[in-house]
Design an enzyme around this catalytic site. Structure first.
Site, mmCIF file in Angstrom:
data_model
loop_
_atom_site.group_PDB
_atom_site.id
_atom_site.type_symbol
_atom_site.label_atom_id
_atom_site.label_comp_id
_atom_site.label_asym_id
_atom_site.label_seq_id
_atom_site.Cartn_x
_atom_site.Cartn_y
_atom_site.Cartn_z
ATOM 1 N N LYS A 109 0.870 -1.178 0.000
ATOM 2 C CA LYS A 109 0.000 0.000 0.000
ATOM 3 C C LYS A 109 0.905 1.225 0.000
ATOM 4 C CE LYS A 109 -4.502 0.874 0.472
ATOM 5 N NZ LYS A 109 -5.635 0.140 -0.061
ATOM 6 N N GLY A 209 -25.416 2.690 2.085
ATOM 7 C CA GLY A 209 -24.462 3.209 1.087
ATOM 8 C C GLY A 209 -24.788 2.621 -0.268
ATOM 9 N N GLY A 211 -23.668 3.597 -3.332
ATOM 10 C CA GLY A 211 -22.762 4.187 -4.324
ATOM 11 C C GLY A 211 -22.491 3.167 -5.416
ATOM 12 N N HIS A 212 -21.253 3.146 -5.875
ATOM 13 C CA HIS A 212 -20.885 2.269 -6.992
ATOM 14 C C HIS A 212 -21.167 0.793 -6.693
ATOM 15 C CE1 HIS A 212 -18.590 5.889 -8.084
ATOM 16 N NE2 HIS A 212 -18.761 5.453 -9.314
ATOM 17 N N VAL A 213 -20.782 0.341 -5.514
ATOM 18 C CA VAL A 213 -20.987 -1.075 -5.174
ATOM 19 C C VAL A 213 -22.425 -1.310 -4.716
ATOM 20 C CG1 VAL A 213 -20.268 -2.971 -3.680
ATOM 21 C CG2 VAL A 213 -18.566 -1.347 -4.505
HETATM 22 P P1 NAD Z 1 -18.880 5.092 -3.269
HETATM 23 O O1 NAD Z 1 -18.158 6.295 -2.785
HETATM 24 O O2 NAD Z 1 -19.245 4.979 -4.709
HETATM 25 O O3 NAD Z 1 -20.237 4.907 -2.435
HETATM 26 C C1 NAD Z 1 -20.329 5.109 -1.070
HETATM 27 C C2 NAD Z 1 -21.746 5.575 -0.788
HETATM 28 O O4 NAD Z 1 -21.890 5.679 0.619
HETATM 29 C C3 NAD Z 1 -22.055 6.956 -1.379
HETATM 30 O O5 NAD Z 1 -23.275 6.927 -2.069
HETATM 31 C C4 NAD Z 1 -22.110 7.862 -0.148
HETATM 32 O O6 NAD Z 1 -23.031 8.933 -0.300
HETATM 33 C C5 NAD Z 1 -22.565 6.886 0.910
HETATM 34 N N1 NAD Z 1 -22.230 7.287 2.270
HETATM 35 C C6 NAD Z 1 -21.126 7.911 2.726
HETATM 36 N N2 NAD Z 1 -21.214 8.113 4.053
HETATM 37 C C7 NAD Z 1 -22.388 7.576 4.437
HETATM 38 C C8 NAD Z 1 -23.040 7.454 5.689
HETATM 39 N N3 NAD Z 1 -22.504 7.933 6.820
HETATM 40 N N4 NAD Z 1 -24.240 6.834 5.728
HETATM 41 C C9 NAD Z 1 -24.820 6.341 4.609
HETATM 42 N N5 NAD Z 1 -24.241 6.440 3.385
HETATM 43 C C10 NAD Z 1 -23.048 7.049 3.303
HETATM 44 O O7 NAD Z 1 -17.995 3.854 -2.795
HETATM 45 P P2 NAD Z 1 -18.054 2.366 -3.383
HETATM 46 O O8 NAD Z 1 -17.033 2.236 -4.447
HETATM 47 O O9 NAD Z 1 -19.461 1.984 -3.625
HETATM 48 O O10 NAD Z 1 -17.499 1.554 -2.124
HETATM 49 C C11 NAD Z 1 -18.323 1.329 -0.999
HETATM 50 C C12 NAD Z 1 -17.479 0.737 0.125
HETATM 51 O O11 NAD Z 1 -16.910 -0.500 -0.307
HETATM 52 C C13 NAD Z 1 -16.310 1.606 0.558
HETATM 53 O O12 NAD Z 1 -16.125 1.443 1.935
HETATM 54 C C14 NAD Z 1 -15.123 1.011 -0.189
HETATM 55 O O13 NAD Z 1 -13.899 1.223 0.484
HETATM 56 C C15 NAD Z 1 -15.490 -0.455 -0.189
HETATM 57 N N6 NAD Z 1 -14.908 -1.205 -1.312
HETATM 58 C C16 NAD Z 1 -15.193 -0.841 -2.591
HETATM 59 C C17 NAD Z 1 -14.653 -1.555 -3.648
HETATM 60 C C18 NAD Z 1 -14.969 -1.197 -5.088
HETATM 61 O O14 NAD Z 1 -14.705 -2.008 -5.971
HETATM 62 N N7 NAD Z 1 -15.535 -0.024 -5.337
HETATM 63 C C19 NAD Z 1 -13.816 -2.657 -3.398
HETATM 64 C C20 NAD Z 1 -13.553 -3.023 -2.078
HETATM 65 C C21 NAD Z 1 -14.107 -2.275 -1.036
#
Ligand code: NAD
Length: 383
Positions: A109, A209, A211-213
């Site tokens: 990292k 949450g 978001g993307h996932v």
């Molecule tokens: P993202 O930023 O696209 O989505 C996160 C969502 O959470 C957003 O819509 C945001 O508005 C919401 N959010 C933030 N704070 C919040 C709160 N206090 N209460 C409710 N909602 C809240 O992120 P992502 O890419 O969807 O990833 C989600 C999680 O999964 C993160 O913790 C990330 O580290 C983890 N993760 C993601 C991936 C990936 O492939 N994207 C891989 C491994 C782990």
């Protein structure tokens, strides 16, 4: 006959004794190398460049399985020790994540110290790329907090050792659909463990949450007929996802009191804590967020006492690293998805290990990671 299990326990004990001694006497006097010794980090590189203002740390935890891969995070740390602690903790986590996911990758990292909004620019990123390049492929970087795929393109100008590039650069693009699929299959394996079959039809799932996932997870769940509740701090996201998938919006103050079967944290870490555990009525916790347990040991044990099955986050969300790994091999999304599907078996196997050994699931996940590392270290030692 030589008993490898005894040998492994013995070496683990030795390592622990070594660590305790270091922690007890040397840590304050030698904060860096002693700190590396705590979890046997191989190499830590400190990077400085006055002209661009770059101050970064690259940590390589372990390369037994392959080159150390892990994202670069940019953050305004309060001090250097905070940055060092973070990069050491995160790089170690990557070793376990890749090991359990069956990838030939080690754990690494990087952190860049500073406020991305204020100091991030092309020259700083390219200078960082030169530092990554100087490691000759032992460390491969990718996106993490406050870094974008455009930033990866810039770093790529100075080094080949970057993954997670946009599709128009021959990269794997957004990993989120692969991550979401991994969470979905892991949830199914958890359902099988709790209810005897892996159907999620009719189950009530809270996705925090979207978001993307989270959004893609909601899609998989609603397609299977689950009743999905959603929560997010973004009103816009809530409106869009509720409309697209007929999910029910729930407010932050009510969500942990809902009568649900599964809680899927997909926003931020540490949401499994004293407060939420005193309210959660679910049978399963399984989501994408990193570091879901506020205190790994305390809450990793508490979930079990409460009759909740916790699917360990770094096993569940391995789709992201799996996706990036296949980029190194010449990207093919169907291969990445096929590998992500194996998260079902991995989740199932770790539950069986936890039961057999009588240990919490988070510990079983760590043990699976260590078992593979020890096994491959042994074959690496054969000439
Ligand atoms: P993202 O930023 O696209 O989505 C996160 C969502 O959470 C957003 O819509 C945001 O508005 C919401 N959010 C933030 N704070 C919040 C709160 N206090 N209460 C409710 N909602 C809240 O992120 P992502 O890419 O969807 O990833 C989600 C999680 O999964 C993160 O913790 C990330 O580290 C983890 N993760 C993601 C991936 C990936 O492939 N994207 C891989 C491994 C782990």
């Amino acid at each position: 006959m030589w008993d490898w299990a005894i040998w492994a326990n013995f070496t683990a004990l030795l390592k622990h004794m070594e660590v305790t001694t270091l922690a007890g006497s040397d840590l304050a006097k030698n904060p860096v190398i002693a700190q590396m010794g705590l979890h046997n980090h191989e190499q830590v590189v400190f990077c400085n460049d006055n002209a661009t203002g770059l101050k970064a740390i690259i940590a390589i935890h372990n390369t037994i399985l392959g080159p150390a891969l892990g994202g670069t995070r940019m953050w305004h740390y309060n001090n250097e020790m905070e940055a060092l602690n973070d990069v050491l903790r995160l790089s170690r986590g990557m070793t376990y994540k890749s090991s359990v996911a069956g990838l030939n990758l080690g754990g690494g990292k990087a952190v860049i110290i500073g406020d991305a909004k204020k100091i991030k620019n092309e020259a700083l990123l390219r200078r960082f790329g030169k530092f990554v390049n100087s490691l000759g492929g032992k460390y491969i970087t990718a996106e993490d907090v406050a870094m974008t795929s455009r930033d990866m393109e810039i770093i790529r100008m100075e080094t080949d050792h970057v993954s997670g590039l946009p599709e128009n650069m021959g990269g794997s693009g957004d990993p989120s659909p692969v991550t979401a699929f991994g969470v979905y299959v892991s949830m199914k394996a958890s359902a099988r463990e709790v209810w005897g079959n892996d159907g999620l039809n009719g189950k009530k799932v809270l996705v925090q949450g979207i978001g993307h996932v989270g959004e893609v997870l909601v899609k998989h769940l609603t397609e299977e007929g689950a009743k999905v509740y959603i929560n997010d701090i973004s009103e816009e996201r809530l409106k869009a996802v509720a409309a697209a998938y007929k999910a029910e919006v729930v407010s932050a103050d009510k969500m942990f009191d809902l009568d649900i079967d599964v809680y899927a944290p997909c926003a931020l870490g540490a949401t499994v804590n004293d407060d939420t555990l005193s309210r959660l009525k679910c049978k399963i916790i399984c989501g994408a967020a990193n570091n879901q347990l506020a205190d790994e040991k305390l809450h990793g044990e508490a979930v079990g006492r409460q009759g909740i099955l916790y699917a360990p986050d770094f096993v569940v969300n391995a789709g992201g690293i799996i996706n990036v790994f296949y980029e190194l091999e010449g990207y093919n999304r169907s291969r990445a998805m096929a590998h992500a599907e194996k998260i079902y078996d991995t989740t199932w196997n770790l539950f069986q290990l936890a039961k057999k050994e009588g240990i919490p699931t988070y510990m079983a996940a760590n043990r699976l990671g260590e078992q593979r590392l020890e096994a491959i270290a042994r074959i690496n030692a054969v000439l």
